[in-house]
Design an enzyme around this catalytic site. Structure first.
Site, PDB file in Angstrom:
ATOM      1  N   HIS A 165      15.518   0.964  22.711  1.00 57.04           N
ATOM      2  CA  HIS A 165      14.233   0.256  22.592  1.00 57.04           C
ATOM      3  C   HIS A 165      14.399  -1.017  21.742  1.00 57.04           C
ATOM      4  O   HIS A 165      13.715  -1.205  20.741  1.00 57.04           O
ATOM      5  CB  HIS A 165      13.156   1.185  21.984  1.00 57.04           C
ATOM      6  CG  HIS A 165      11.763   0.679  22.150  1.00 57.04           C
ATOM      7  ND1 HIS A 165      10.655   1.507  22.210  1.00 57.04           N
ATOM      8  CD2 HIS A 165      11.263  -0.588  22.246  1.00 57.04           C
ATOM      9  CE1 HIS A 165       9.561   0.793  22.337  1.00 57.04           C
ATOM     10  NE2 HIS A 165       9.891  -0.496  22.361  1.00 57.04           N
ATOM     11  N   TYR A 205      14.146  -7.138  20.528  1.00 55.17           N
ATOM     12  CA  TYR A 205      14.622  -7.303  19.148  1.00 55.17           C
ATOM     13  C   TYR A 205      15.421  -8.579  18.889  1.00 55.17           C
ATOM     14  O   TYR A 205      16.511  -8.526  18.317  1.00 55.17           O
ATOM     15  CB  TYR A 205      15.475  -6.099  18.759  1.00 55.17           C
ATOM     16  CG  TYR A 205      14.691  -4.987  18.089  1.00 55.17           C
ATOM     17  CD1 TYR A 205      13.330  -4.847  18.289  1.00 55.17           C
ATOM     18  CD2 TYR A 205      15.322  -4.067  17.262  1.00 55.17           C
ATOM     19  CE1 TYR A 205      12.620  -3.824  17.692  1.00 55.17           C
ATOM     20  CE2 TYR A 205      14.620  -3.044  16.653  1.00 55.17           C
ATOM     21  CZ  TYR A 205      13.278  -2.928  16.878  1.00 55.17           C
ATOM     22  OH  TYR A 205      12.580  -1.921  16.275  1.00 55.17           O
ATOM     23  N   GLU A 211      10.619   9.182  22.786  1.00 54.85           N
ATOM     24  CA  GLU A 211      11.368   8.547  21.684  1.00 54.85           C
ATOM     25  C   GLU A 211      10.814   9.060  20.349  1.00 54.85           C
ATOM     26  O   GLU A 211       9.607   9.265  20.236  1.00 54.85           O
ATOM     27  CB  GLU A 211      11.182   7.021  21.732  1.00 54.85           C
ATOM     28  CG  GLU A 211      11.870   6.363  22.897  1.00 54.85           C
ATOM     29  CD  GLU A 211      11.501   4.875  22.993  1.00 54.85           C
ATOM     30  OE1 GLU A 211      10.936   4.312  22.039  1.00 54.85           O
ATOM     31  OE2 GLU A 211      11.773   4.288  24.045  1.00 54.85           O
ATOM     32  N   ARG A 217       7.823   0.848  28.541  1.00 52.86           N
ATOM     33  CA  ARG A 217       7.591   2.069  27.783  1.00 52.86           C
ATOM     34  C   ARG A 217       8.224   3.245  28.520  1.00 52.86           C
ATOM     35  O   ARG A 217       8.118   3.344  29.750  1.00 52.86           O
ATOM     36  CB  ARG A 217       6.084   2.334  27.606  1.00 52.86           C
ATOM     37  CG  ARG A 217       5.409   1.447  26.562  1.00 52.86           C
ATOM     38  CD  ARG A 217       5.877   1.788  25.140  1.00 52.86           C
ATOM     39  NE  ARG A 217       5.250   0.956  24.120  1.00 52.86           N
ATOM     40  CZ  ARG A 217       5.773  -0.163  23.604  1.00 52.86           C
ATOM     41  NH1 ARG A 217       6.951  -0.602  24.015  1.00 52.86           N
ATOM     42  NH2 ARG A 217       5.137  -0.826  22.653  1.00 52.86           N
TER      43      ARG A 217
END
Ligand SMILES: NC(=O)C1=CN([C@@H]2O[C@H](COP(=O)(O)OP(=O)(O)OC[C@H]3O[C@@H](n4cnc5c(N)ncnc54)[C@H](O)[C@@H]3O)[C@@H](O)[C@H]2O)C=CC1
Ligand SMILES: O=C(O)C(=O)[C@H](O)COP(=O)(O)O
Length: 372
Positions: A258, A262, A241, A207
């Site tokens: 980020h 994914y 973000e 994070r």
């Protein structure tokens, strides 16, 4: 049953379409009034689920987040209101392992390092940290594990934060927490940054707020002005973000929006975890499997006829996941309105290393994440 889902959550129609009216919406634009007649809310990390969002959600009986991190959810509020909650622990841990492996190999290329002579500090040794540590060991690295909450129960396996910060490369894998005994907000603060040596490498794929971005920028700018070496930074996550401290980006070796988690597999596991939890909550049997969601991978198998050294591993990894393409797209788009969310929404289909069958001389292949 009415279900509202973040529009960037794949496989919602396939898994929930049988018994529900489905509405989708950009995750940052979900409004309280939209939830008036909604029974099930499915979000990703960008939707803050709190008292303000749920002010009018009188029918809501289930909230799911298709993510590992839960810092955007007021879980105490959900418990108080008797709303069932599910997250997806571990869903994209393999993708994060692949991302950090790709980053390590790119860093090694940049610095001319042989990784087997280097140490990696892993800060936060849960689902993602364990994946990263396994891949680093497969590269021959010495791995220092730092996890003070786990160290309370196991006093031999872990080092302190200060010792982990002394490693050649330090990779962060902690949840974002503001209180408790081991808060992680600005864990890498001005003091910690001041203690680092110029040759070190830092990776953040957890994070953004875990690192003080402004303090890092100050150090990088000072080194630049003095003509000394800068820290080598790999940043997948950023404070504030979808805004990014743009002046920091030129001082970062690999900058991505980020997307460490994914992979297509990771996203499928995330949505499937919510499907399973909802079926359990509603006491209905599941009619789908996670496997049916995934198309065949573009590269099915690779045959090796020589033992994979670092250069060959780097080529193999790049064949499946080229982290530099993500970095290039980030730099090209930086500064355009909404670039961060757009890159994430339009992220190309990425498969995990484990989608590729590695045959031939593959002793280390499995530990690196390939299927053997
Ligand atoms: N960039 C991305 O795409 C992704 C980011 N994440 C982030 O990574 C975080 C970690 O994910 P997981 O490993 O799956 O979580 P996890 O909950 O399995 O492991 C986290 C570990 O951190 C440890 N920890 C807590 N406070 C600590 C501290 N102060 N110092 C050192 N260790 C500490 C915990 O004891 C635990 O073992 C998530 O909470 C999420 O925010 C997760 C997936 C993808
Ligand atoms: O799982 C997590 O935690 C993450 O950080 C996700 O990979 C982030 O994905 P989004 O939910 O922000 O799309």
């Amino acid at each position: 049953m009415k279900l509202l889902a973040d529009e960037n959550m794949p496989f919602v129609q396939e898994l929930f379409g049988d018994g529900a009216e489905i509405v989708t919406c950009p995750g940052r634009e979900i409004r309280p009034e939209q939830l008036r007649d909604v029974d099930v809310l499915l979000v990703r990390s960008i939707t803050r689920v709190d008292a303000a969002l749920l002010a009018e959600a009188e029918r809501l009986s289930f909230v799911g987040t298709a993510t590992i991190g839960c810092d955007h959810i007021d879980t105490e509020l959900l418990a108080r209101r008797g709303i069932a909650f599910a997250s997806a622990p571990g869903c994209n841990k393999v993708a994060v392992g692949d991302y950090v492996l790709a980053a390590l190999l790119r860093v090694a290329g940049h610095k001319g390092w042989s990784l087997k002579d280097k140490t990696l500090g892993v800060v936060g040794v849960g689902n993602t940290g364990v994946e990263v540590a396994a891949r680093a060991r497969a590269l021959g690295m010495t791995v220092l594990l730092c996890d003070p909450p786990r160290a309370l129960k196991d006093t031999t396996a872990f080092v302190g934060f200060e010792q982990a910060l002394g490693a050649d490369i330090v990779s962060f894998h902690v949840p974002l927490t503001h209180g408790g005994d081991h808060p992680t907000w600005h864990l890498l603060d001005q003091d910690a940054i001041a203690g680092l040596s110029d040759d070190q490498v830092l990776i953040n794929a957890c994070r953004g707020d875990v690192w003080d971005n402004r303090a890092l920028l100050a150090r990088q700018q000072l080194a630049h002005q003095q003509g000394s070496s800068q820290l080598t930074l790999v940043m997948d996550v950023w404070e504030h973000e979808p805004e990014v401290l743009a002046s920091l980006v030129p001082h970062v070796l690999l900058a991505t929006p980020h997307i460490a988690g994914y992979s297509l597999e990771g996203k499928a596991r995330g949505t499937f975890a919510l499907y399973r939890a909802l079926c359990e909550q509603q006491q209905v049997s599941m009619r789908h499997t996670p496997e049916q969601l995934l198309p065949p991978p573009p590269i099915g198998a690779v045959y090796l006829n020589q033992a994979p050294d670092q250069a060959l591993v780097a080529s193999l990894v790049r064949l499946v996941y080229d982290i530099e393409q993500d970095d290039t797209a980030f730099r090209q788009a930086l500064g355009q309105p909404g670039f961060f969310d757009r890159l994430r929404k339009q992220y190309p289909q990425r498969r995990e290393l484990g989608s590729v069958l590695l045959s031939g001389m593959t002793d280390a292949g499995e530990a690196l994440g390939f299927k053997v």
